[in-house]
Motif scaffolding. Sequence first.
Motif, PDB file in Angstrom:
ATOM      1  N   PRO A  57       0.830  -1.068   0.125  1.00 19.72           N
ATOM      2  CA  PRO A  57      -0.058   0.054  -0.057  1.00 19.72           C
ATOM      3  C   PRO A  57       0.813   1.236  -0.018  1.00 19.72           C
ATOM      4  O   PRO A  57       0.359   2.320  -0.431  1.00 19.72           O
ATOM      5  CB  PRO A  57      -0.847  -0.082   1.272  1.00 19.72           C
ATOM      6  N   GLN A  58       2.013   1.021   0.569  1.00 21.61           N
ATOM      7  CA  GLN A  58       3.022   2.505   0.481  1.00 21.61           C
ATOM      8  C   GLN A  58       4.247   2.567  -0.308  1.00 21.61           C
ATOM      9  O   GLN A  58       4.942   3.356  -0.175  1.00 21.61           O
ATOM     10  CB  GLN A  58       3.479   2.579   1.913  1.00 21.61           C
ATOM     11  N   ALA A  59       4.325   1.411  -1.125  1.00 22.10           N
ATOM     12  CA  ALA A  59       5.652   1.294  -2.209  1.00 22.10           C
ATOM     13  C   ALA A  59       5.110   0.948  -3.551  1.00 22.10           C
ATOM     14  O   ALA A  59       4.623  -0.180  -3.616  1.00 22.10           O
ATOM     15  CB  ALA A  59       6.619   0.608  -1.256  1.00 22.10           C
ATOM     16  N   ASP A  60       5.623   1.414  -4.501  1.00 26.67           N
ATOM     17  CA  ASP A  60       5.040   0.867  -5.841  1.00 26.67           C
ATOM     18  C   ASP A  60       5.817  -0.471  -6.134  1.00 26.67           C
ATOM     19  O   ASP A  60       5.297  -1.230  -6.891  1.00 26.67           O
ATOM     20  CB  ASP A  60       5.214   1.940  -6.842  1.00 26.67           C
ATOM     21  N   LEU A 109       8.214  -2.930   6.954  1.00 27.03           N
ATOM     22  CA  LEU A 109       8.815  -2.301   5.956  1.00 27.03           C
ATOM     23  C   LEU A 109       7.659  -1.411   5.309  1.00 27.03           C
ATOM     24  O   LEU A 109       6.552  -1.902   4.916  1.00 27.03           O
ATOM     25  CB  LEU A 109       9.224  -3.380   4.768  1.00 27.03           C
ATOM     26  N   ARG A 110       7.920  -0.167   5.448  1.00 26.54           N
ATOM     27  CA  ARG A 110       6.855   0.960   4.893  1.00 26.54           C
ATOM     28  C   ARG A 110       5.372   0.703   5.685  1.00 26.54           C
ATOM     29  O   ARG A 110       4.420   0.727   5.072  1.00 26.54           O
ATOM     30  CB  ARG A 110       6.565   0.854   3.431  1.00 26.54           C
ATOM     31  N   GLY A 111       5.436   0.269   7.200  1.00 24.86           N
ATOM     32  CA  GLY A 111       4.380   0.018   7.625  1.00 24.86           C
ATOM     33  C   GLY A 111       3.812  -1.151   7.728  1.00 24.86           C
ATOM     34  O   GLY A 111       2.889  -1.521   8.292  1.00 24.86           O
ATOM     35  N   VAL A 112       4.227  -2.258   7.019  1.00 25.58           N
ATOM     36  CA  VAL A 112       3.908  -3.543   6.696  1.00 25.58           C
ATOM     37  C   VAL A 112       4.540  -4.633   7.545  1.00 25.58           C
ATOM     38  O   VAL A 112       6.084  -4.501   7.246  1.00 25.58           O
ATOM     39  CB  VAL A 112       3.478  -3.941   5.442  1.00 25.58           C
TER      40      VAL A 112
END
Length: 791
Positions: A57-60, A109-112
């Motif tokens: 959800p936070q990184a392409d 990682l990026r909130g996950v």
Amino acid sequence: MKFSERWLRQHVKTTASRDELAATLTAIGLEVEAMTVLGEALDGVVVARIVECVPHPQADRLRVCQVDAGAHGRLQIVCGAPNARPGLVAPLATIGARVGELTIKAARLRGVESQGMLCSAKELGLDADASGLLELPADAPVGTPLADYLGLPDACIELKLTPNRADCFGVRGIAFDVAAATGSTVEPLAADPVPAQGAATLAVELQAGADAPRFVGRVIEDVDARAPTPVWMAERLRRSGIRPLSLLVDVTQYVMLELGQPMHAYDRDLLRGPIGVRHAREGETLRLLNGQEARLDPQFLVITDADRAVGLAGIMGGDDTKVGADTRRVFLEAAHFAPAAIIGRSRKLGLHTDAGHRFERGVDPELPRLAVEYATRLILDVAGGRPGPVVEAVLPEHLPQPRPILLRRARLARVLGVQVTDAEVARILAALGLAVEDCADGWQVTPPSRRFDLALEEDLIEEVARIHGYDAIPATLPGGATRLVQPSETRVSEYELRRQLVARDYLEAINYAFVDAALLDTWQAQAGAVALANPLSAELGVMRTTLLPGLVQALARNRARQQARVRLFELGKTFYAEAGGGAPLETACLAAVACGDARAEQWGAPARALDFHDLKGDLDSLAALCGAVLDYRAEAPAHAHPSRSAGVYRDGERIGWIGQLHPRLAQALGLEADVYAFELKLAPLLARPLPRARALSRFPSVRRDLAVVVAEAVPWAAVRATVEAAAGPLLRQVELFDRYAGKGIETGCKSLAMALILQDESRTLTDRDVDAVVTAVVAALGERHGAVIRS
């Protein structure tokens, strides 16, 4: 030869550690060139399957994967690999596992949250591929430790084999040497004949005589060519430097690596039959598996199908009959080709193949049937099928036959200088696969068909020495008397020539005896060049006809590295092919090249560029070693400056050349400086007359100076020869001390001033004696050269 350590240990059971095994291989002559350890620390890495894969959800570039890890449960992993997808089976490093220098921990990682790491082959130290996750077969058991599944830890061992050990281009051949060195035995090979289950065959015709004396083939029907290559086989191939492609191709590669016998698989439905072997026709073409269109000549052997070429024998198969995913019927081929029929053929086409590499050095002529049977079993176990009968065509009179060799006990002890027990000798030879029979003097030994290198008693002594261990042979001083050989007084040693040139500031160079044909063309020295049938490269395709091209190339390389003053020499052989054929003529020669200043930089004298006379002085100093007087006659070969070069003569025979390189040649070679060189036959420089003692005259010598004017074109060598002939026995020495041209001398002429030293051994010379000699000399000079006394 590159192979897997585990694969080797399957054939020979030994308790030696990995390092001990590598040391043993090197000690017995199979030098370990490289050893790469694989999968040594994979604790906590398991086989896992990606069940779900959704974008982060936070990184392409990241994906959130739900992974089935077997007993470890279902884990959430954040992954950035481009090939991550549902259903993919890949390695998973669980929490606590160590991957390289990284210890895996739970992380966000990026909130996950991520509970491990999906790994690439590079991260695990298994391969250099870091483009994505290591993809495992879909049927890989989830939750199984990766090390167990892939047969790890392991090591890739690469051997640097000598050309005579062709038998070690197969893992099984290496196993015999290891067994002998470690006191083990080689495990039997599970390659029992596979009975025919169908009647499908393909006739075989041999039309190449001794070049192809054996050909074995077999048809297998109803094969599932889409069956995946077993992981254990694919991994062994990969660790041997071969990328797995498809089952049928992989099986032939696997058999080649294990047994040393190259094989090929054809799509039977693309063959018309019969299969044959013949020499190629002039101009015949064949499209190879790599897409190359090969233009052939009668030196090549081809595999034929109804007389059309479908494969390049011993090198590579053809594209028209290759197996593919839709193949249902396969024709397996294994043959024996004579090394002389394969050597150099790959290089002629710009190829290098594993099959050609083996056939050039020699493959066991008894292997083809075994290889076909072994490959059949491997295919049936994985892809099924109905094998037909094995078809074999053989010309027994052209097959090499092992011959018994007598190994004498006394000869063995004398050569080795150490006593090896009879039991140990018999054990070593038997462990190497040799048939051994005791006899009165020692042993009667018959080598196996794979050991082409064993033909003499000395070969067997070497086998005993290397397996027994060179370090087990004590170092002792030689005994007995040594006969000293008196050097001949009529010959100058090559060492003296080298020492003299080194004393005159030259450095010795050693160049290849093969050169580029284009380089000889540049020098206009290509006449009589001997072309190599099996060159190391296209740039080393012919034997040198002169030493100078290699020396000048070395000089140019030194100049390119900021060395302004370069002086090099070389002693070596040149090669020339006569028009009538026969063996090339070898001529030992000496050559030297020089450029830059005449002397090394110093404070006591001004700098001066090297010239012809400096080099001539160096050459004269060599001639002085053998007491020769060299004549120099104006000559200009194609590579020489037209007015600064000369032919070198001794006793009227031309022995070489000296002078400056032609400016056009220097420019073509990228040389900006004037380069001077000489090249001579070596033999005339080594021969010298036997020194003879002579009493010194008790009577005084007389000197008369004489100045004559001659044409500019008359060389001093011709003038001196005339003086020596006319003066007779009273002349002891003639020296040129002045040369003048200019005011007072007619244009086109020069003045030569010389000193005549006269002496008799029985009396003092009178003025009348001296005048008679001078008169004879002046008359001879006038008659032969038009010389006049300078007024």
